[in-house]
Design a protein around this motif. Structure first.
Motif, PDB file in Angstrom:
ATOM      1  N   MET A  45      -6.632  57.255  65.725  1.00 58.80           N
ATOM      2  CA  MET A  45      -5.836  56.641  64.545  1.00 58.80           C
ATOM      3  C   MET A  45      -6.151  57.401  63.520  1.00 58.80           C
ATOM      4  N   SER A  46      -5.267  57.940  62.689  1.00 57.75           N
ATOM      5  CA  SER A  46      -5.729  58.104  61.231  1.00 57.75           C
ATOM      6  C   SER A  46      -5.983  57.251  60.412  1.00 57.75           C
ATOM      7  N   LYS A  47      -6.594  57.532  59.515  1.00 54.60           N
ATOM      8  CA  LYS A  47      -6.863  56.532  58.333  1.00 54.60           C
ATOM      9  C   LYS A  47      -6.210  56.855  56.942  1.00 54.60           C
ATOM     10  N   GLU A  48      -5.776  55.590  56.250  1.00 54.07           N
ATOM     11  CA  GLU A  48      -5.092  55.706  55.071  1.00 54.07           C
ATOM     12  C   GLU A  48      -6.008  55.842  53.935  1.00 54.07           C
ATOM     13  N   LYS A  49      -5.639  56.592  52.644  1.00 57.32           N
ATOM     14  CA  LYS A  49      -6.192  56.676  51.533  1.00 57.32           C
ATOM     15  C   LYS A  49      -6.108  55.102  50.658  1.00 57.32           C
ATOM     16  N   ILE A  50      -6.831  54.821  50.228  1.00 59.07           N
ATOM     17  CA  ILE A  50      -6.965  53.708  49.397  1.00 59.07           C
ATOM     18  C   ILE A  50      -7.416  54.050  48.037  1.00 59.07           C
ATOM     19  N   HIS A  51      -6.867  53.785  47.058  1.00 53.22           N
ATOM     20  CA  HIS A  51      -6.974  54.194  45.560  1.00 53.22           C
ATOM     21  C   HIS A  51      -6.786  52.732  44.706  1.00 53.22           C
ATOM     22  N   ILE A  52      -8.006  52.358  44.212  1.00 51.60           N
ATOM     23  CA  ILE A  52      -8.059  51.176  43.537  1.00 51.60           C
ATOM     24  C   ILE A  52      -8.635  51.262  42.149  1.00 51.60           C
ATOM     25  N   GLU A  53      -8.058  50.813  40.947  1.00 48.37           N
ATOM     26  CA  GLU A  53      -8.518  50.854  39.734  1.00 48.37           C
ATOM     27  C   GLU A  53      -9.004  49.639  39.177  1.00 48.37           C
ATOM     28  N   TYR A  54     -10.073  49.604  38.561  1.00 53.23           N
ATOM     29  CA  TYR A  54     -10.646  48.296  37.859  1.00 53.23           C
ATOM     30  C   TYR A  54     -10.635  48.560  36.257  1.00 53.23           C
ATOM     31  N   ILE A  55     -10.434  47.769  35.368  1.00 54.11           N
ATOM     32  CA  ILE A  55     -10.609  47.834  34.002  1.00 54.11           C
ATOM     33  C   ILE A  55     -11.956  47.027  33.389  1.00 54.11           C
ATOM     34  N   LEU A  56     -12.587  48.011  33.074  1.00 56.36           N
ATOM     35  CA  LEU A  56     -14.200  47.117  32.868  1.00 56.36           C
ATOM     36  C   LEU A  56     -14.325  47.030  31.234  1.00 56.36           C
ATOM     37  N   ASN A  57     -13.375  46.926  30.425  1.00 55.42           N
ATOM     38  CA  ASN A  57     -13.266  46.655  29.074  1.00 55.42           C
ATOM     39  C   ASN A  57     -14.322  47.631  28.472  1.00 55.42           C
ATOM     40  N   THR A  58     -15.236  46.945  27.777  1.00 52.66           N
ATOM     41  CA  THR A  58     -16.059  47.257  26.916  1.00 52.66           C
ATOM     42  C   THR A  58     -17.507  48.028  27.679  1.00 52.66           C
ATOM     43  N   VAL A  59     -17.507  48.445  28.766  1.00 49.95           N
ATOM     44  CA  VAL A  59     -18.672  48.950  29.564  1.00 49.95           C
ATOM     45  C   VAL A  59     -18.790  50.260  29.015  1.00 49.95           C
ATOM     46  N   SER A  60     -20.259  50.791  28.873  1.00 51.10           N
ATOM     47  CA  SER A  60     -20.494  52.258  28.440  1.00 51.10           C
ATOM     48  C   SER A  60     -20.417  52.931  29.722  1.00 51.10           C
ATOM     49  N   LEU A  61     -19.711  54.103  29.431  1.00 49.03           N
ATOM     50  CA  LEU A  61     -19.497  54.970  30.600  1.00 49.03           C
ATOM     51  C   LEU A  61     -21.043  55.294  31.202  1.00 49.03           C
ATOM     52  N   THR A  62     -21.705  55.517  30.171  1.00 45.30           N
ATOM     53  CA  THR A  62     -23.349  55.929  30.621  1.00 45.30           C
ATOM     54  C   THR A  62     -23.973  54.920  31.548  1.00 45.30           C
ATOM     55  N   VAL A  63     -23.769  53.700  31.360  1.00 48.84           N
ATOM     56  CA  VAL A  63     -24.483  52.504  32.003  1.00 48.84           C
ATOM     57  C   VAL A  63     -23.824  52.397  33.075  1.00 48.84           C
ATOM     58  N   LEU A  64     -22.177  52.579  33.100  1.00 52.32           N
ATOM     59  CA  LEU A  64     -21.896  52.449  34.445  1.00 52.32           C
ATOM     60  C   LEU A  64     -22.007  53.518  35.533  1.00 52.32           C
ATOM     61  N   TRP A  65     -22.011  54.943  34.876  1.00 56.01           N
ATOM     62  CA  TRP A  65     -22.487  55.964  35.741  1.00 56.01           C
ATOM     63  C   TRP A  65     -23.812  55.630  36.412  1.00 56.01           C
ATOM     64  N   THR A  66     -24.699  55.354  35.825  1.00 53.52           N
ATOM     65  CA  THR A  66     -25.946  54.774  36.438  1.00 53.52           C
ATOM     66  C   THR A  66     -26.002  53.808  37.454  1.00 53.52           C
ATOM     67  N   LEU A 120     -22.167  59.695  57.213  1.00 46.49           N
ATOM     68  CA  LEU A 120     -22.793  60.569  58.147  1.00 46.49           C
ATOM     69  C   LEU A 120     -22.329  60.068  59.354  1.00 46.49           C
ATOM     70  N   ASP A 121     -22.147  58.718  59.676  1.00 49.74           N
ATOM     71  CA  ASP A 121     -21.717  58.457  60.989  1.00 49.74           C
ATOM     72  C   ASP A 121     -20.250  58.359  61.633  1.00 49.74           C
ATOM     73  N   ASP A 122     -19.467  58.996  60.216  1.00 54.65           N
ATOM     74  CA  ASP A 122     -18.099  59.230  60.673  1.00 54.65           C
ATOM     75  C   ASP A 122     -17.796  60.560  61.225  1.00 54.65           C
ATOM     76  N   GLU A 123     -17.183  60.664  62.354  1.00 59.45           N
ATOM     77  CA  GLU A 123     -16.902  61.981  63.095  1.00 59.45           C
ATOM     78  C   GLU A 123     -16.060  62.693  62.188  1.00 59.45           C
ATOM     79  N   ASN A 124     -15.196  62.215  61.664  1.00 59.58           N
ATOM     80  CA  ASN A 124     -14.080  63.114  60.865  1.00 59.58           C
ATOM     81  C   ASN A 124     -14.629  63.250  59.279  1.00 59.58           C
ATOM     82  N   THR A 125     -15.108  64.366  59.079  1.00 62.88           N
ATOM     83  CA  THR A 125     -15.403  64.799  57.806  1.00 62.88           C
ATOM     84  C   THR A 125     -14.458  64.951  56.519  1.00 62.88           C
ATOM     85  N   LYS A 126     -13.163  64.596  56.963  1.00 61.48           N
ATOM     86  CA  LYS A 126     -12.171  64.503  55.937  1.00 61.48           C
ATOM     87  C   LYS A 126     -12.141  63.097  55.030  1.00 61.48           C
ATOM     88  N   TYR A 127     -12.940  62.324  55.587  1.00 61.27           N
ATOM     89  CA  TYR A 127     -12.907  60.885  55.035  1.00 61.27           C
ATOM     90  C   TYR A 127     -14.117  60.843  54.115  1.00 61.27           C
TER      91      TYR A 127
END
Length: 127
Positions: free
Chosen positions: A1-22, A72-79
């Motif tokens: 069975m093929s997997k479906e792509k999921i795309h979710i967005e979250y708004i984090l208001n005033t969080v610093s990009l640098t802090v979030l990146w960490t 690494l345990d997912d056999e299909n490397t496209k996911y």
């Protein structure tokens, strides 16, 4: 069975990009919200949850923009799963995008899990 792509967005208001990146790209940051413990060996991230351990390989990165992993345990490397961050030009809010794949019958469970994880991330960030 093929997997479906999921795309979710979250708004984090005033969080610093640098802090979030960490929180998205370092062992200490990821262990605050994503798993109980994280270690890195080269491009391999070892995620631990209580007695369960799973390894992922970092397959793409653009500092302060996105990081992509493949289990690494997912056999299909496209996911993969990916964290993307950017700032909304109009509102100045920080946006976190999560891209993941799931079996069609598990899609709602996967989204629910991400929602829960991101709530933990927000608390960790003080957002």
């Amino acid at each position: 069975m093929s997997k479906e792509k999921i795309h979710i967005e979250y708004i984090l208001n005033t969080v610093s990009l640098t802090v979030l990146w960490t929180h998205l790209s370092t062992p200490s940051g990821l262990s605050e919200w994503f798993s109980d413990d994280v270690s890195i060996k080269g491009k391999r991230y070892i995620f631990k949850w209580k007695k369960y351990e799973q390894e992922a390989e970092q397959i793409a990165i653009r500092i302060n923009s996105f990081i992509r992993f493949r289990w690494l345990d997912d056999e299909n490397t496209k996911y993969y799963f990916e964290f993307r961050i950017h700032s909304d030009e109009l509102t100045q809010d920080t946006i976190l995008e999560i891209i993941d794949f799931s079996e069609p019958d598990e899609k709602e469970d996967v989204i629910s899990l991400w929602n829960s994880q991101v709530e933990t991330l927000k608390r960790s960030l003080g957002a």
